[in-house]
Design a protein around this motif. Structure first.
Motif, PDB file in Angstrom:
ATOM      1  N   ASN A   1     -28.416  14.848  -9.238  1.00 29.71           N
ATOM      2  CA  ASN A   1     -27.074  15.032  -9.797  1.00 29.71           C
ATOM      3  C   ASN A   1     -27.061  15.671 -11.180  1.00 29.71           C
ATOM      4  O   ASN A   1     -26.050  16.252 -11.575  1.00 29.71           O
ATOM      5  N   LEU A   2     -28.168  15.565 -11.908  1.00 30.27           N
ATOM      6  CA  LEU A   2     -28.184  16.066 -13.283  1.00 30.27           C
ATOM      7  C   LEU A   2     -29.300  17.071 -13.542  1.00 30.27           C
ATOM      8  O   LEU A   2     -29.056  18.160 -14.068  1.00 30.27           O
ATOM      9  N   THR A   3     -30.523  16.730 -13.138  1.00 35.86           N
ATOM     10  CA  THR A   3     -31.641  17.643 -13.387  1.00 35.86           C
ATOM     11  C   THR A   3     -31.532  18.903 -12.543  1.00 35.86           C
ATOM     12  O   THR A   3     -31.823  20.007 -13.025  1.00 35.86           O
ATOM     13  N   THR A   4     -31.100  18.767 -11.290  1.00 34.33           N
ATOM     14  CA  THR A   4     -30.968  19.944 -10.428  1.00 34.33           C
ATOM     15  C   THR A   4     -29.995  20.975 -11.001  1.00 34.33           C
ATOM     16  O   THR A   4     -30.334  22.166 -11.079  1.00 34.33           O
ATOM     17  N   PRO A   5     -28.779  20.602 -11.427  1.00 32.13           N
ATOM     18  CA  PRO A   5     -27.896  21.606 -12.040  1.00 32.13           C
ATOM     19  C   PRO A   5     -28.523  22.262 -13.274  1.00 32.13           C
ATOM     20  O   PRO A   5     -28.428  23.483 -13.445  1.00 32.13           O
ATOM     21  N   PHE A   6     -29.160  21.466 -14.130  1.00 35.77           N
ATOM     22  CA  PHE A   6     -29.824  22.013 -15.310  1.00 35.77           C
ATOM     23  C   PHE A   6     -30.867  23.049 -14.906  1.00 35.77           C
ATOM     24  O   PHE A   6     -30.930  24.165 -15.454  1.00 35.77           O
ATOM     25  N   HIS A   7     -31.707  22.686 -13.934  1.00 32.80           N
ATOM     26  CA  HIS A   7     -32.796  23.549 -13.485  1.00 32.80           C
ATOM     27  C   HIS A   7     -32.259  24.846 -12.886  1.00 32.80           C
ATOM     28  O   HIS A   7     -32.736  25.940 -13.206  1.00 32.80           O
ATOM     29  N   LEU A   8     -31.264  24.744 -12.008  1.00 32.27           N
ATOM     30  CA  LEU A   8     -30.724  25.937 -11.356  1.00 32.27           C
ATOM     31  C   LEU A   8     -30.018  26.857 -12.346  1.00 32.27           C
ATOM     32  O   LEU A   8     -30.159  28.079 -12.285  1.00 32.27           O
ATOM     33  N   ILE A   9     -29.247  26.293 -13.252  1.00 27.87           N
ATOM     34  CA  ILE A   9     -28.554  27.108 -14.246  1.00 27.87           C
ATOM     35  C   ILE A   9     -29.563  27.831 -15.137  1.00 27.87           C
ATOM     36  O   ILE A   9     -29.437  29.032 -15.408  1.00 27.87           O
TER      37      ILE A   9
END
Length: 264
Positions: free
Chosen positions: A125-133
């Protein structure tokens, strides 16, 4: 059915995570209707029938199976997309670790919630958006008007009303609330950091009607000024708006689409 056509979305390319989930399928379908090309990421295997349905809107569709809990899997797909995509106009971080009621250490009393499920929620929920962005920023900057929409939750801003859960097997884990709260703040941080080129906003849905326990639905509805739960379309319409030029002067915002839940 979402009314109206955002003309400027036609011909653009949108990446949608969790595109085979409940909200994700509606997102993909409605963007396809606008003529938006799609890059779909999901933990599930490719759904050939659904992708064929999307292509009837005369758009290109690309699918990648991703383990959102794995940094290596995310890095792989970032590399693949970077090699095959000329630009990215819209990035929607929709995938979420919600878990099921029988997931060990998840939808259970606080004392029994596990570090394992807490970590999974934060990772997805949090690390994935950071990583993709971070990994796709260069592709976004090749767009004339790039935009990011993160999908939060009312529970990222508000504590749960435990009365509505009584008598059901439903839960509201701390890891879900903490990860969504972090995503809302990450949205604000990114909006000032990636400006003025990239707009970043968040949509925080209230409860969406999905055949929940009838007692939960009744109590949830009484707790909401509009006296009902949301539909998928009502959430998606806000995401389409934020992705379009109609929202060109909106960034760093968390729009709560909650039927007034947060107004009490």
């Amino acid at each position: 059915m979402i009314q109206g056509l955002y003309e400027d979305l036609k011909g653009k390319t949108a990446l949608i995570t969790g595109g085979l989930g409940c909200l994700g399928r509606v997102l993909c379908t409605e963007f396809a209707k606008q003529g938006t090309n799609l890059i779909i990421l999901d933990k599930s295997q490719e759904d050939a029938v659904f992708l064929t349905e999307l292509r009837r809107y005369q758009i290109s569709t690309e699918f990648h199976q991703v383990d959102f809990e794995s940094g290596d899997s995310r890095s792989r797909v970032i590399e693949e997309i970077s090699k095959t995509t000329q630009r990215l106009d819209i990035l929607i971080n929709n995938a979420a670790y919600v878990g099921s009621t029988d997931a060990p250490g998840w939808a259970v009393p606080f004392q029994d919630q596990s570090i394992d499920t807490w970590n999974k929620a934060l990772e997805v929920n949090l690390t994935t958006p950071f990583h993709l962005i971070q990994g796709l920023e260069k592709l976004l900057r090749l767009s004339d008007a790039p935009t990011i929409v993160n999908i939060g939750s009312i529970y990222g801003s508000h504590g749960p009303d435990w009365e509505i859960y009584k008598g059901t097997d439903m839960g509201n884990p701390a890891g879900y609330a903490a990860s969504k709260g972090g995503l809302i703040q990450l949205t604000r941080w990114l909006a000032t950091t990636l400006s003025p080129k990239i707009r970043v906003n968040c949509v925080s849905p209230g409860g969406i009607s999905r055949n929940q326990d009838i007692s939960f639905v009744e109590k949830y509805s009484l707790r909401t000024p509009l006296k009902r739960m949301a539909t998928e379309d009502e959430i998606v319409s806000s995401i389409l708006f934020l992705s379009s030029s109609s929202a060109n002067y909106i960034t760093g915002q968390n729009i709560q689409v909650d039927g007034g839940w947060s107004a009490w």
